[in-house]
Design a protein around this motif. Structure first.
Motif, mmCIF file in Angstrom:
data_model
loop_
_atom_site.group_PDB
_atom_site.id
_atom_site.type_symbol
_atom_site.label_atom_id
_atom_site.label_comp_id
_atom_site.label_asym_id
_atom_site.label_seq_id
_atom_site.Cartn_x
_atom_site.Cartn_y
_atom_site.Cartn_z
ATOM 1 N N VAL A 23 -2.533 -6.045 -0.771
ATOM 2 C CA VAL A 23 -3.259 -7.207 -1.288
ATOM 3 C C VAL A 23 -4.154 -7.807 -0.211
ATOM 4 O O VAL A 23 -5.311 -8.163 -0.469
ATOM 5 N N LYS A 24 -3.635 -7.915 1.009
ATOM 6 C CA LYS A 24 -4.388 -8.542 2.100
ATOM 7 C C LYS A 24 -5.169 -7.535 2.949
ATOM 8 O O LYS A 24 -5.817 -7.929 3.924
ATOM 9 N N ALA A 60 10.689 -3.299 2.362
ATOM 10 C CA ALA A 60 9.583 -2.391 2.671
ATOM 11 C C ALA A 60 8.566 -2.377 1.538
ATOM 12 O O ALA A 60 7.347 -2.333 1.770
ATOM 13 N N GLY A 61 9.066 -2.424 0.301
ATOM 14 C CA GLY A 61 8.167 -2.448 -0.842
ATOM 15 C C GLY A 61 7.302 -3.702 -0.867
ATOM 16 O O GLY A 61 6.084 -3.634 -1.092
ATOM 17 N N LEU A 62 7.912 -4.854 -0.629
ATOM 18 C CA LEU A 62 7.148 -6.106 -0.596
ATOM 19 C C LEU A 62 6.125 -6.079 0.535
ATOM 20 O O LEU A 62 5.003 -6.591 0.382
ATOM 21 N N ALA A 63 6.516 -5.488 1.669
ATOM 22 C CA ALA A 63 5.576 -5.372 2.789
ATOM 23 C C ALA A 63 4.377 -4.506 2.403
ATOM 24 O O ALA A 63 3.229 -4.809 2.780
ATOM 25 N N GLY A 121 4.400 0.065 -3.185
ATOM 26 C CA GLY A 121 5.302 -1.043 -2.924
ATOM 27 C C GLY A 121 6.144 -1.396 -4.129
ATOM 28 O O GLY A 121 7.354 -1.631 -4.017
ATOM 29 N N VAL A 122 5.537 -1.417 -5.310
ATOM 30 C CA VAL A 122 6.273 -1.707 -6.544
ATOM 31 C C VAL A 122 7.331 -0.639 -6.793
ATOM 32 O O VAL A 122 8.462 -0.933 -7.191
ATOM 33 N N VAL A 123 6.973 0.623 -6.552
ATOM 34 C CA VAL A 123 7.936 1.726 -6.712
ATOM 35 C C VAL A 123 9.109 1.531 -5.755
ATOM 36 O O VAL A 123 10.276 1.704 -6.135
ATOM 37 N N PHE A 124 8.827 1.152 -4.517
ATOM 38 C CA PHE A 124 9.891 0.904 -3.546
ATOM 39 C C PHE A 124 10.807 -0.227 -4.008
ATOM 40 O O PHE A 124 12.031 -0.142 -3.858
ATOM 41 N N ALA A 158 12.443 -5.752 12.465
ATOM 42 C CA ALA A 158 12.666 -5.288 11.091
ATOM 43 C C ALA A 158 11.661 -4.199 10.727
ATOM 44 O O ALA A 158 12.013 -3.178 10.115
ATOM 45 N N ILE A 159 10.399 -4.416 11.121
ATOM 46 C CA ILE A 159 9.368 -3.413 10.843
ATOM 47 C C ILE A 159 9.666 -2.119 11.592
ATOM 48 O O ILE A 159 9.582 -1.016 11.030
ATOM 49 N N ARG A 160 10.059 -2.242 12.846
ATOM 50 C CA ARG A 160 10.357 -1.047 13.651
ATOM 51 C C ARG A 160 11.592 -0.329 13.118
ATOM 52 O O ARG A 160 11.660 0.912 13.140
ATOM 53 N N GLY A 161 12.551 -1.084 12.601
ATOM 54 C CA GLY A 161 13.707 -0.462 11.962
ATOM 55 C C GLY A 161 13.308 0.326 10.729
ATOM 56 O O GLY A 161 13.811 1.424 10.480
#
Length: 273
Positions: A174-175, A165-168, A204-207, A102-105
């Protein structure tokens, strides 16, 4: 390889590292422009806050604007190539698990979107037909998708991917998960890491908001509901305390620009050939 080695004698890994760093720097310049223009709009010192295409278009009126556009376009293409290498060659070792794929996609999608942005910059340089219509990007894509088989579902999947992607990005900020990819002196980390974390969270929020626009377009079968960063700005401006919200997001996107520039200097680049 020594620092005095001519560019045409660079090893393939060195060349890829140079492409990646030029790409991160160019992405940083774009977001510094976006954040700066949005901040001016929030303070009432500029016009309407713009997205990435509007930010590039603003360079046309600057001294040596076309030269700057050319440099940014080259950098964005370099960034696209690096994203493709990350996705296809797994340069950051995400693996072949569901999460890794999913990340690579997402990296591959990023390669495509930044390639399109680079070509838009080139179209501005040469004033090609239709280059002024920066507001039509997302809705034009959605209109095209609606014409394809199962296009409505495709738009919904795009929306979900953007939200993911935004949540990621939020989690990464955050981390401080970017730390494992950085080789940064402690003295720089003291001020840089808070900036990077803030920038990643806001982007991320914008995404997430952009992804919601795509889901709304799919649900209502209305391409006009889709939007990018510019539509996020307009939505925020319409809220209570909208100017403050716009200013906060502008600062965050400017911080993301700083994060990208820092990545061009301190990120570990692991080309896999």
């Amino acid at each position: 390889m020594g620092s005095d080695t001519p560019w045409y004698q660079l090893e393939s890994g060195d060349a890829i590292s140079m492409l990646a760093r030029m790409g991160y720097a160019s992405r940083g310049l774009v977001y510094l422009l976006i954040g700066g223009l949005a901040a001016l709009a929030a303070c009432g010192q500029g016009g309407q806050a713009e997205g990435s295409r509007g930010a590039l278009q603003s360079l046309l009126g600057a001294p040596f604007g076309k030269v700057l556009l050319g440099i940014i376009a080259l950098g964005l293409l370099s960034y696209s190539m690096w994203r493709a290498i990350q996705a296809l060659k797994d340069a950051d070792h995400h693996g072949k698990s569901a999460k890794g794929l999913a990340i690579r996609g997402g990296l591959l999608v990023s390669a495509v979107t930044h390639t399109l942005l680079a070509f838009y910059a080139v179209s501005l340089m040469f004033r090609l037909s239709g280059s002024a219509g920066q507001g039509e990007g997302s809705s034009g894509l959605v209109s095209w998708l609606f014409q394809q088989p199962l296009g409505r579902w495709g738009i919904g999947l795009v929306g979900l991917a953007i939200i993911g992607a935004g949540l990621a990005h939020v989690i990464k900020g955050v981390k401080a998960k970017f730390d494992k990819h950085f080789r940064m002196p402690s003295a720089v980390q003291v001020w840089a890491y808070p900036v990077c974390r803030f920038g990643l969270v806001v982007r991320g929020v914008v995404f997430v908001m952009v992804g919601c626009f795509f889901l709304m377009a799919a649900y209502q079968i209305s391409p006009g509901e889709a939007g990018g960063t510019e539509e996020v700005f307009n939505t925020l401006r319409a809220q209570v305390f909208g100017q403050w919200l716009l200013g906060l997001v502008a600062a965050g996107l400017f911080a993301f620009g700083i994060y990208s520039v820092l990545a061009s200097i301190y990120r570990r680049i692991n080309p896999v050939l």
